[in-house]
Scaffold this motif. Structure first.
Motif, PDB file in Angstrom:
ATOM      1  N   GLU A 187       0.846  -1.183   0.000  1.00 54.57           N
ATOM      2  CA  GLU A 187       0.000   0.000   0.000  1.00 54.57           C
ATOM      3  C   GLU A 187       0.891   1.246   0.000  1.00 54.57           C
ATOM      4  N   ARG A 213      -3.302   2.466 -11.981  1.00 55.22           N
ATOM      5  CA  ARG A 213      -3.599   2.347 -10.549  1.00 55.22           C
ATOM      6  C   ARG A 213      -2.620   3.167  -9.714  1.00 55.22           C
ATOM      7  N   ASP A 237      -7.166   5.157  -4.241  1.00 54.15           N
ATOM      8  CA  ASP A 237      -7.665   4.663  -2.959  1.00 54.15           C
ATOM      9  C   ASP A 237      -7.387   5.689  -1.867  1.00 54.15           C
ATOM     10  N   THR A 263     -13.739 -10.463  -8.038  1.00 58.39           N
ATOM     11  CA  THR A 263     -12.507 -10.840  -7.356  1.00 58.39           C
ATOM     12  C   THR A 263     -12.549 -10.276  -5.943  1.00 58.39           C
ATOM     13  N   ARG A 265     -11.021  -7.775  -4.967  1.00 59.72           N
ATOM     14  CA  ARG A 265     -10.944  -6.322  -5.024  1.00 59.72           C
ATOM     15  C   ARG A 265     -12.098  -5.684  -5.787  1.00 59.72           C
ATOM     16  N   SER A 307     -14.357   4.901  -4.832  1.00 60.19           N
ATOM     17  CA  SER A 307     -13.647   3.628  -4.827  1.00 60.19           C
ATOM     18  C   SER A 307     -14.370   2.673  -3.873  1.00 60.19           C
TER      19      SER A 307
END
Length: 360
Positions: A187, A213, A237, A263, A265, A307
């Motif tokens: 992260e 991303r 995020d 999935t 995520r 998100s």
């Protein structure tokens, strides 16, 4: 002395380049030619900065790692094919590339990016992770590469700047045809991609055509994206700095209607054209987005939403796009009402349907 080209055969006889004018022979860039049955990696290991490794038509069962700056690895087009080595051979290969299921790795270090590497004019197929992967690179160029049927990504970069991903064909890869990220295994806040450019690529029948991303400062331009479960996915995020400050311009995004299961995520994907989620200051402009249709929470032509960890999309601009035949709507903005992201603008788009109404 017999005249010779500035070339030498990899893994065989080394030919000393002739001088060109007043340029010293030691300064001349060389071309290392790899024939079928020879090792691409041995040629790459012998290459010095500025050299080219030319791989002749044939199928080569190996993975290749490039750590030397300004090396060009070039094939002769689709007839130069790189596939995984047999299982027994792969077990003894370097863990940074073959052992990780990657076809071509371009790798810098934690303290220094590898600069100016080019990979072009070849096919990379059948790898259990990625076809071409760059980490800690500066001005890495991937051009005219066919990245086909790799289990995760066709072409991927992380922690890299000034990248040029241009005129490639990525199809039938398990996740994204092209995947650009800050870091993959931890992260972290968004990474400044240093004006990375992703243009003129063809992305077909992947799970996602293009994923960007946790990045800032890049352009996704004039790509043809069709037949995937989702076309273009720009995602951020809760980490700081926030992802965004990038442009998606002039792309043709058509019929990304393949269905992919959910999935850990993401929910099920189907019928998503361009999705922008958890970001700021993203401009989506001048795209043609048609016939993307599905029942996923992400379905629609151009979709703005929070998100899945609740981070809002803010200060983004969707303008001058042409949209038709998308469902549930051409434009979808879920950033409305209490707690929604602020400062998003929809202007000058040609479309028929929107959620909420009035965006067209």
């Amino acid at each position: 002395m017999k005249r010779c080209h500035l070339a030498y055969l990899a893994c065989t006889t080394v030919l000393v380049g002739a001088t060109l004018g007043a340029t010293p022979a030691a300064a001349a860039h060389k071309t290392l030619v790899v024939h079928p049955g020879q090792s691409i990696q041995k040629a790459v290991n012998a290459a010095q900065a500025g050299d080219t490794v030319l791989v002749l038509p044939g199928t080569y069962h190996e993975s290749v790692t490039i750590k030397t700056p300004r090396v060009t690895l070039r094939g002769t087009g689709s007839s130069t094919v790189i596939k995984p080595a047999p299982v027994k051979a792969a077990r003894t290969a370097a863990p940074t590339c073959a052992g990780s299921g990657i076809g071509i790795c371009v790798i810098g270090t934690k303290t220094k990016n590898v600069e100016g590497v080019t990979v072009s004019d070849l096919t990379v197929t059948g790898f259990s992770r990625a076809g071409v992967f760059g980490m800690a690179t500066d001005t890495m160029t991937v051009r005219r590469v066919n990245a086909v049927k790799n289990a995760v990504w066709g072409i991927a970069q992380e922690r890299s700047v000034h990248g040029i991903i241009q005129s490639n064909y990525a199809r039938e890869n398990g996740d994204a045809g092209v995947f650009l990220a800050n870091t993959i295994n931890e992260e972290a806040g968004a990474y400044d991609a240093g004006e990375t450019l992703l243009e003129h690529n063809r992305l077909e029948n992947n799970r996602i055509g293009i994923t960007v991303r946790r990045l800032r400062n890049l352009t996704v331009a004039e790509n043809a994206v069709g037949g995937n479960c989702a076309g273009v996915f720009v995602v951020g995020d809760e980490n700081k700095p926030k992802a965004g400050d990038l442009t998606v311009i002039g792309n043709l995004v058509n019929a990304n209607n393949k269905s992919c299961p959910k999935t850990a995520r993401l929910p099920k994907l189907q019928g998503s054209g361009i999705v922008v989620t958890g970001t700021e200051k993203v401009r989506v402009t001048g795209n043609v987005v048609t016939e993307n249709s599905g029942t996923s929470p992400l379905s629609g032509g151009i979709v703005l939403l929070k998100s899945f960890v609740g981070v809002t999309t803010e200060k983004s601009r969707v303008d001058d796009n042409w949209l038709a035949g998308n469902s549930p709507a051409d434009l979808v903005n879920t950033e409305t009402g209490k707690g929604a992201g602020k400062g998003n603008v929809f202007e000058g788009n040609s479309c028929r349907t929107s959620k909420p109404a009035g965006l067209c």
